[in-house]
Design a protein around this motif. Structure first.
Motif, mmCIF file in Angstrom:
data_model
loop_
_atom_site.group_PDB
_atom_site.id
_atom_site.type_symbol
_atom_site.label_atom_id
_atom_site.label_comp_id
_atom_site.label_asym_id
_atom_site.label_seq_id
_atom_site.Cartn_x
_atom_site.Cartn_y
_atom_site.Cartn_z
ATOM 1 N N GLN A 117 -65.232 154.253 63.169
ATOM 2 C CA GLN A 117 -65.846 153.043 62.642
ATOM 3 C C GLN A 117 -65.852 151.944 63.709
ATOM 4 O O GLN A 117 -64.809 151.580 64.243
ATOM 5 C CB GLN A 117 -65.067 152.561 61.420
ATOM 6 N N PRO A 118 -67.043 151.418 64.071
ATOM 7 C CA PRO A 118 -67.120 150.415 65.136
ATOM 8 C C PRO A 118 -66.442 149.119 64.730
ATOM 9 O O PRO A 118 -66.419 148.749 63.557
ATOM 10 C CB PRO A 118 -68.623 150.212 65.311
ATOM 11 N N THR A 119 -65.888 148.434 65.681
ATOM 12 C CA THR A 119 -65.270 147.134 65.423
ATOM 13 C C THR A 119 -65.713 146.150 66.490
ATOM 14 O O THR A 119 -66.042 146.524 67.616
ATOM 15 C CB THR A 119 -63.729 147.228 65.452
ATOM 16 N N GLU A 120 -65.747 144.894 66.100
ATOM 17 C CA GLU A 120 -66.047 143.817 67.040
ATOM 18 C C GLU A 120 -64.918 142.810 66.942
ATOM 19 O O GLU A 120 -64.572 142.376 65.845
ATOM 20 C CB GLU A 120 -67.374 143.149 66.696
ATOM 21 N N GLN A 121 -64.364 142.438 68.061
ATOM 22 C CA GLN A 121 -63.247 141.516 68.055
ATOM 23 C C GLN A 121 -63.615 140.228 68.776
ATOM 24 O O GLN A 121 -64.223 140.252 69.845
ATOM 25 C CB GLN A 121 -62.026 142.156 68.723
ATOM 26 N N PHE A 122 -63.243 139.110 68.149
ATOM 27 C CA PHE A 122 -63.480 137.797 68.728
ATOM 28 C C PHE A 122 -62.168 137.024 68.725
ATOM 29 O O PHE A 122 -61.353 137.171 67.811
ATOM 30 C CB PHE A 122 -64.543 137.038 67.928
ATOM 31 N N ALA A 123 -62.010 136.205 69.723
ATOM 32 C CA ALA A 123 -60.766 135.454 69.867
ATOM 33 C C ALA A 123 -60.610 134.407 68.775
ATOM 34 O O ALA A 123 -59.501 134.136 68.305
ATOM 35 C CB ALA A 123 -60.705 134.787 71.242
ATOM 36 N N ASN A 124 -61.724 133.793 68.358
ATOM 37 C CA ASN A 124 -61.683 132.749 67.343
ATOM 38 C C ASN A 124 -63.063 132.597 66.719
ATOM 39 O O ASN A 124 -64.027 133.271 67.111
ATOM 40 C CB ASN A 124 -61.215 131.418 67.953
ATOM 41 N N CYS A 125 -63.153 131.683 65.756
ATOM 42 C CA CYS A 125 -64.421 131.491 65.050
ATOM 43 C C CYS A 125 -65.511 130.913 65.950
ATOM 44 O O CYS A 125 -66.697 131.207 65.767
ATOM 45 C CB CYS A 125 -64.214 130.578 63.837
ATOM 46 N N THR A 126 -65.115 130.100 66.896
ATOM 47 C CA THR A 126 -66.108 129.542 67.824
ATOM 48 C C THR A 126 -66.838 130.650 68.552
ATOM 49 O O THR A 126 -68.078 130.643 68.673
ATOM 50 C CB THR A 126 -65.429 128.605 68.838
ATOM 51 N N GLU A 127 -66.091 131.646 69.021
ATOM 52 C CA GLU A 127 -66.698 132.765 69.731
ATOM 53 C C GLU A 127 -67.520 133.635 68.765
ATOM 54 O O GLU A 127 -68.600 134.105 69.117
ATOM 55 C CB GLU A 127 -65.602 133.605 70.402
ATOM 56 N N LEU A 128 -66.994 133.851 67.564
ATOM 57 C CA LEU A 128 -67.710 134.690 66.604
ATOM 58 C C LEU A 128 -69.050 134.072 66.216
ATOM 59 O O LEU A 128 -70.063 134.765 66.126
ATOM 60 C CB LEU A 128 -66.837 134.908 65.369
ATOM 61 N N ARG A 129 -69.065 132.748 65.992
ATOM 62 C CA ARG A 129 -70.300 132.096 65.549
ATOM 63 C C ARG A 129 -71.390 132.094 66.617
ATOM 64 O O ARG A 129 -72.567 131.895 66.309
ATOM 65 C CB ARG A 129 -70.011 130.658 65.109
ATOM 66 N N LYS A 130 -71.003 132.305 67.875
ATOM 67 C CA LYS A 130 -72.023 132.402 68.932
ATOM 68 C C LYS A 130 -72.901 133.636 68.710
ATOM 69 O O LYS A 130 -74.068 133.650 69.068
ATOM 70 C CB LYS A 130 -71.354 132.477 70.303
ATOM 71 N N VAL A 131 -72.295 134.662 68.077
ATOM 72 C CA VAL A 131 -73.026 135.896 67.795
ATOM 73 C C VAL A 131 -73.524 135.921 66.353
ATOM 74 O O VAL A 131 -74.640 136.351 66.074
ATOM 75 C CB VAL A 131 -72.126 137.130 68.052
ATOM 76 N N TYR A 132 -72.673 135.418 65.422
ATOM 77 C CA TYR A 132 -73.016 135.416 63.999
ATOM 78 C C TYR A 132 -72.868 133.985 63.477
ATOM 79 O O TYR A 132 -71.802 133.604 62.968
ATOM 80 C CB TYR A 132 -72.096 136.354 63.218
ATOM 81 N N PRO A 133 -73.914 133.166 63.611
ATOM 82 C CA PRO A 133 -73.826 131.749 63.248
ATOM 83 C C PRO A 133 -73.403 131.491 61.805
ATOM 84 O O PRO A 133 -72.806 130.458 61.508
ATOM 85 C CB PRO A 133 -75.267 131.246 63.484
#
Length: 250
Positions: A208-224
């Motif tokens: 199962q693929p996973t995507e990891q982000f350090a924080n919400c700021t980084e995540l929202r750059k990909v998923y606003p």
């Protein structure tokens, strides 16, 4: 004597007119179309359907404008979500909703709370020929009770009773163990491969693929708009209010 005769004739004439009026009234109720003498239930608003979007959303013409309507108090699996993709029973829910919506007179009912959600969609109960579409979807195991925000809870008790019956029967979404949760539908547990009605896999795929982000700021750059539980990028540590959506905009 002549005056008495005139009074008698006048009385007979009035009686005859009354009899004719009664006969005409009876004929009207017998032969008139049913819809002309059976008004809609109080509070229901007739609307025109534009299209069915998915299992719990339609587009209608309301007050002269095309508007999306989100069904109050229920949630169905996704069919083409930008983050969640296609979920088990999503297509079935959409098809059944479409069948119901196109089968009779469409009406909506508002609750006493807000009429629109944050996406500008109307929030309403949906009826076809006076019967609840929400209850039918719940009864057939194609929806769960969800998004309960008082005071829009008029039919909550009835919906929960219908849902409990579907659970007992083990139909629809309730055939998949731990799929329908309080936070949504767990796509990771039963990933869709091809047909949405396929049987669940016995084990969760180890790849199962996973995507990891350090924080919400980084995540929202990909998923606003943030990500829901079940998405590869979802993390509980970034879901501060525990509503099943991580890093949603504030």
């Amino acid at each position: 004597m002549a005056q008495k005769s005139r009074k008698t004739s006048k009385a007979k004439g009035s009686l005859s007119a009354l009899v004719v009026a009664v006969i005409l009234a009876g004929a009207y109720y017998i032969f008139s179309p049913e819809e002309d003498v059976s008004p809609s239930r109080e509070g229901l608003i007739p609307v025109e359907l534009v299209k069915t979007i998915d299992g719990d959303t339609i587009k209608i013409v309301y007050e002269g404008k095309e508007t999306n309507v989100r069904y109050l108090l229920i949630d169905t699996p996704e069919t083409n979500h930008p983050r969640l993709g296609k979920q088990p029973f999503g297509e079935e829910a959409k098809r059944r909703n479409q069948e119901l919506i196109n089968s009779g007179k469409l009406e909506i009912e508002f609750d006493i709370g807000q009429k629109y959600d944050k996406y500008g969609r109307l929030l309403a109960y949906i009826y076809i020929d006076g019967e609840s579409v929400q209850e039918k979807l719940l009864a057939e195991g194609l929806a769960r009770v969800a998004y309960v925000y008082p005071p829009n809870t008029r039919h909550l008790d009835d919906y929960e009773k219908v849902q409990n019956e579907a659970k007992k029967k083990g139909i629809g979404i309730w055939t998949l163990e731990d799929y329908a949760t309080d936070r949504g539908f767990d796509s990771d547990t039963y990933p869709v491969k091809g047909n949405t009605s396929s049987k669940p896999e016995s084990e969760k795929p180890s790849t199962q693929p996973t995507e990891q982000f350090a924080n919400c700021t980084e995540l929202r750059k990909v998923y606003p708009e943030g990500v829901k539980q079940g998405h590869p990028a979802y993390s509980e540590r970034m879901d501060g209010d525990k509503d099943g959506v991580a890093c949603e905009p504030r």
